[in-house]
Design an enzyme around this catalytic site. Structure first.
Site, short mmCIF file in Angstrom:
data_model
loop_
_atom_site.label_atom_id
_atom_site.label_comp_id
_atom_site.label_asym_id
_atom_site.label_seq_id
_atom_site.Cartn_x
_atom_site.Cartn_y
_atom_site.Cartn_z
N HIS A 102 5.85 -40.97 12.06
CA HIS A 102 5.01 -39.94 11.44
C HIS A 102 3.68 -40.54 11.01
CE1 HIS A 102 7.50 -36.29 11.05
NE2 HIS A 102 8.44 -37.16 11.36
N PRO A 103 2.61 -39.76 11.12
CA PRO A 103 1.29 -40.26 10.70
C PRO A 103 1.13 -40.16 9.19
CG PRO A 103 1.09 -38.00 11.44
CD PRO A 103 2.53 -38.41 11.69
N SER B 167 1.27 -32.19 14.38
CA SER B 167 0.83 -32.80 13.13
C SER B 167 -0.56 -32.31 12.73
CB SER B 167 0.83 -34.33 13.23
OG SER B 167 2.15 -34.81 13.26
N GLU C 87 -0.20 -28.79 11.39
CA GLU C 87 0.48 -28.80 10.10
C GLU C 87 -0.44 -29.29 8.99
OE1 GLU C 87 4.69 -29.58 12.41
OE2 GLU C 87 3.75 -31.25 11.36
N GLN C 88 -1.15 -30.39 9.24
CA GLN C 88 -2.04 -30.92 8.21
C GLN C 88 -3.21 -29.96 7.94
OE1 GLN C 88 -3.02 -35.08 8.04
NE2 GLN C 88 -1.09 -35.68 9.01
N PHE D 160 4.44 -41.51 3.83
CA PHE D 160 4.87 -40.36 3.04
C PHE D 160 5.03 -39.17 3.97
CE2 PHE D 160 3.71 -36.54 0.55
CZ PHE D 160 4.68 -36.61 -0.43
N ILE D 161 6.20 -38.53 3.90
CA ILE D 161 6.49 -37.40 4.79
C ILE D 161 6.87 -36.21 3.94
CG2 ILE D 161 7.98 -36.53 6.63
CD1 ILE D 161 8.44 -39.54 7.39
N ALA E 170 7.08 -31.72 4.49
CA ALA E 170 6.84 -30.51 5.30
C ALA E 170 5.75 -29.73 4.59
CB ALA E 170 8.12 -29.70 5.42
N VAL E 171 4.56 -29.72 5.16
CA VAL E 171 3.38 -29.18 4.47
C VAL E 171 3.22 -27.67 4.59
CG1 VAL E 171 2.14 -31.38 4.68
CG2 VAL E 171 1.79 -29.59 6.39
#
Length: 164
Positions: free
Chosen positions: A62-63, A79, A82-83, A114-115, A117-118
């Site tokens: 994950h980034p 990603s 989502e971001q 850090f992960i 779900a945004v």
């Protein structure tokens, strides 16, 4: 659905970890008709059965949130979307500096980014969670991060299965 098609369609649900879709298909965990609950259940079972090293690899794939890959435009499309939905592509200089500092501290402490779900969260929600979770113990945070990865997978599957 054959294996190749399944993996091409669902191999990115767990960030850069197509082995999860491959194993779920190979173990007969995927049944047609494909449903959110069925596909998510099969993929998550494989993720949970993976070795700790493999799960750590999924976390490390994950980034960073609002990190170098985002700035360079090198995120996966999932990603990136989502971001952006949480406003992480529109941070002030001060906010970006705070995210960068937290990313460094968190990754140094836990060995993975850090992960979270945004979807449905604001940058303020994410920052508050970041500031809280950076104080967790290693085992608790590994578990939390794995739970968040499964939540992200569910959200990605919802998109895929609604738009086949």
């Amino acid at each position: 659905m054959d294996r190749h098609l399944f993996v091409s369609q669902f191999g990115g649900v767990f960030e850069h970890s197509p082995f999860i879709a491959e194993r779920a298909f190979d173990q007969g965990l995927i049944e047609e008709p494909l449903t959110l609950a069925g596909v998510h259940g099969g993929l998550c079972l494989v993720f949970r059965q993976a070795s700790p090293t493999e799960r750590l690899g999924v976390l490390r794939a994950h980034p960073d949130l609002a990190g170098k890959l985002a700035i360079a435009g090198e995120l996966t499309q999932d990603s990136k979307n989502e971001q952006a939905s949480a406003g992480l592509d529109r941070l002030s200089e001060a906010e970006h500096a705070r995210f960068t500092a937290l990313n460094s501290t968190y990754t140094e402490k836990f060995g993975f980014p850090f992960i979270i779900a945004v979807k449905g969260l604001t940058k303020h929600d994410i920052l508050a969670a970041f500031e809280t979770r950076v104080n967790n113990g290693s085992d608790a945070e590994f578990t939390t991060a794995c739970n968040q990865v499964e939540k992200i997978a569910r959200l990605r599957l919802q998109t895929i299965l609604q738009n086949p």
